[in-house]
Write a protein that holds these residues in place. Structure first.
Motif, PDB file in Angstrom:
ATOM      1  N   ILE A  22       0.967  -1.156   0.187  1.00  0.00           N
ATOM      2  CA  ILE A  22       0.134   0.101  -0.015  1.00  0.00           C
ATOM      3  C   ILE A  22       1.030   1.225   0.087  1.00  0.00           C
ATOM      4  CG2 ILE A  22      -1.999   1.315   1.100  1.00  0.00           C
ATOM      5  CD1 ILE A  22      -2.718  -1.371   0.021  1.00  0.00           C
ATOM      6  N   TRP A  23       1.603   1.432   1.074  1.00  0.00           N
ATOM      7  CA  TRP A  23       2.309   2.841   1.364  1.00  0.00           C
ATOM      8  C   TRP A  23       3.418   2.926   0.265  1.00  0.00           C
ATOM      9  CZ3 TRP A  23       1.801   1.380   7.052  1.00  0.00           C
ATOM     10  CH2 TRP A  23       0.562   1.742   7.376  1.00  0.00           C
ATOM     11  N   ILE A  68      -6.016  -4.071   9.572  1.00  0.00           N
ATOM     12  CA  ILE A  68      -5.795  -4.569   8.265  1.00  0.00           C
ATOM     13  C   ILE A  68      -7.076  -4.617   7.446  1.00  0.00           C
ATOM     14  CG2 ILE A  68      -5.015  -6.714   7.170  1.00  0.00           C
ATOM     15  CD1 ILE A  68      -2.719  -5.327   8.227  1.00  0.00           C
ATOM     16  N   GLU A  69      -8.116  -4.884   8.023  1.00  0.00           N
ATOM     17  CA  GLU A  69      -9.470  -5.061   7.232  1.00  0.00           C
ATOM     18  C   GLU A  69     -10.050  -3.901   6.679  1.00  0.00           C
ATOM     19  OE1 GLU A  69     -12.808  -8.107   8.691  1.00  0.00           O
ATOM     20  OE2 GLU A  69     -13.248  -6.286   9.502  1.00  0.00           O
ATOM     21  N   PHE A  70      -9.916  -2.817   7.490  1.00  0.00           N
ATOM     22  CA  PHE A  70     -10.350  -1.392   7.220  1.00  0.00           C
ATOM     23  C   PHE A  70      -9.400  -0.991   6.114  1.00  0.00           C
ATOM     24  CE2 PHE A  70     -10.428   2.975   7.155  1.00  0.00           C
ATOM     25  CZ  PHE A  70     -11.680   3.305   7.457  1.00  0.00           C
ATOM     26  N   THR A  71      -8.160  -1.227   5.939  1.00  0.00           N
ATOM     27  CA  THR A  71      -7.107  -1.052   4.882  1.00  0.00           C
ATOM     28  C   THR A  71      -7.700  -1.676   3.431  1.00  0.00           C
ATOM     29  OG1 THR A  71      -5.404  -0.533   6.436  1.00  0.00           O
ATOM     30  CG2 THR A  71      -4.975  -0.897   4.082  1.00  0.00           C
ATOM     31  N   MET A 123      -1.353 -14.941   2.343  1.00  0.00           N
ATOM     32  CA  MET A 123      -0.200 -15.661   2.167  1.00  0.00           C
ATOM     33  C   MET A 123       0.664 -15.774   3.416  1.00  0.00           C
ATOM     34  SD  MET A 123       3.055 -15.534  -0.269  1.00  0.00           S
ATOM     35  CE  MET A 123       3.779 -13.895   0.426  1.00  0.00           C
ATOM     36  N   LEU A 124       0.669 -14.554   3.924  1.00  0.00           N
ATOM     37  CA  LEU A 124       1.469 -14.257   5.543  1.00  0.00           C
ATOM     38  C   LEU A 124       0.661 -14.859   6.642  1.00  0.00           C
ATOM     39  CD1 LEU A 124       3.927 -12.814   6.887  1.00  0.00           C
ATOM     40  CD2 LEU A 124       2.139 -10.806   7.309  1.00  0.00           C
ATOM     41  N   GLU A 172      -3.761  -7.402  -4.626  1.00  0.00           N
ATOM     42  CA  GLU A 172      -2.576  -7.920  -4.217  1.00  0.00           C
ATOM     43  C   GLU A 172      -2.446  -7.875  -2.688  1.00  0.00           C
ATOM     44  OE1 GLU A 172       0.573  -6.088  -6.759  1.00  0.00           O
ATOM     45  OE2 GLU A 172      -0.391  -7.227  -8.551  1.00  0.00           O
ATOM     46  N   PHE A 173      -3.043  -6.745  -2.028  1.00  0.00           N
ATOM     47  CA  PHE A 173      -2.666  -6.402  -0.592  1.00  0.00           C
ATOM     48  C   PHE A 173      -3.403  -7.718  -0.038  1.00  0.00           C
ATOM     49  CE2 PHE A 173      -4.561  -5.022   3.220  1.00  0.00           C
ATOM     50  CZ  PHE A 173      -3.475  -4.791   4.088  1.00  0.00           C
TER      51      PHE A 173
END
Length: 277
Positions: free
Chosen positions: A37-38, A100-103, A121-122, A114-115
């Protein structure tokens, strides 16, 4: 698996991260935010912060997630990230998942897929009990499943072959560095076979023959026996769904976990029926 657990000296506990996040998982999720993202931020010397691709994501963080005054938000990218970083590494484990969900739900559409793939995967690698499903983090492992596996391992002391196979299946499933889902499936099924062979008192018996013997001597319900036989698709040791499944090019964590939970439930049922006699 540690020595004491391999030898059955202490109860086996499954280290799936359900109500916690260890530092490796927290670091990994932070890196996912950075990488996916960033680091895609398109700001520069000639683009004002308000006109960048991530500005509205940051505004949503402040207004909808943190619920802070919007005029409290820093007016440059690096200061915003520093504020978020302080929160991320001090908040509770469930707040990390919220963020994480909000993002995932509010980041630019071209970054979303892709995020989510990277995070899933992580989460699998670090044995989290959660995965993204349709932009929402969802349980993939519940307490009953964990208890079923632990009970099967810890109650099968009289059946050393069964216990060895179950431990091997669990170890292969939960190896963070090199999980082996294909062989975990094999070991789960072998645990059931080992139990059935012992109870049928015939070391050469097929699973089908073993189930017939158990049905007669231990009051195994015919419908339950049929359900198990259908699940594995056995007609003999050389045919059936095990071989079809293991010929698949990819076997996932979910596949291997499902087989381990199913086999553990069957083992618990049979051992429980034996104890009733």
């Amino acid at each position: 698996m540690l020595f004491s657990k391999r030898k059955g000296l202490t109860p086996v506990k499954i280290e799936i991260q359900k109500d916690k996040i260890d530092k490796e998982l927290r670091y990994g999720l932070w890196n996912a935010l950075h990488l996916m993202i960033w680091e895609q931020y398109n700001g520069g010397s000639y683009i004002s912060f308000e006109n960048t691709n991530l500005f509205w994501l940051f505004r949503k963080y402040w207004h909808c997630f943190f619920k802070l005054p919007i005029d409290n938000m820093p007016h440059n990218f690096q200061s915003v990230i520093e504020r978020i970083r302080k929160y991320f590494f001090e908040c509770e484990w469930y707040d990390v998942y919220d963020f994480i969900e909000f993002t995932a739900q509010n980041c630019p559409d071209n970054l979303k897929e892709e995020f989510i793939e990277f995070v899933n995967m992580l989460l699998e690698k670090e044995l989290s009990a959660y995965r993204f499903v349709d932009e929402q983090l969802t349980d993939i492992t519940d307490e009953q499943e964990i208890e079923s596996i632990e009970t099967a391992i810890n109650s099968s002391n009289k059946f050393s072959g069964t216990k060895i196979h179950l431990k091997a299946a669990l170890s292969l499933l939960t190896d963070r560095k090199k999980p082996d889902y294909r062989n975990s499936v094999k070991e789960s099924i072998s645990a059931v076979e080992a139990l059935c062979v012992v109870l049928s008192d015939d070391p050469k018996a097929t699973l089908g023959a073993s189930l017939n013997s158990i049905e007669k001597s231990h009051s195994l319900h015919p419908a339950f026996k049929k359900a198990l036989a259908n699940l594995y698709g056995y007609t003999s040791d050389s045919e059936g769904i095990r071989h079809a499944l293991l010929d698949e090019p990819t076997i996932s964590y979910s596949d291997a976990k499902y087989m381990l939970v199913s086999c553990s439930a069957f083992i618990n049922y049979v051992i429980g029926k034996m104890s009733e006699k």
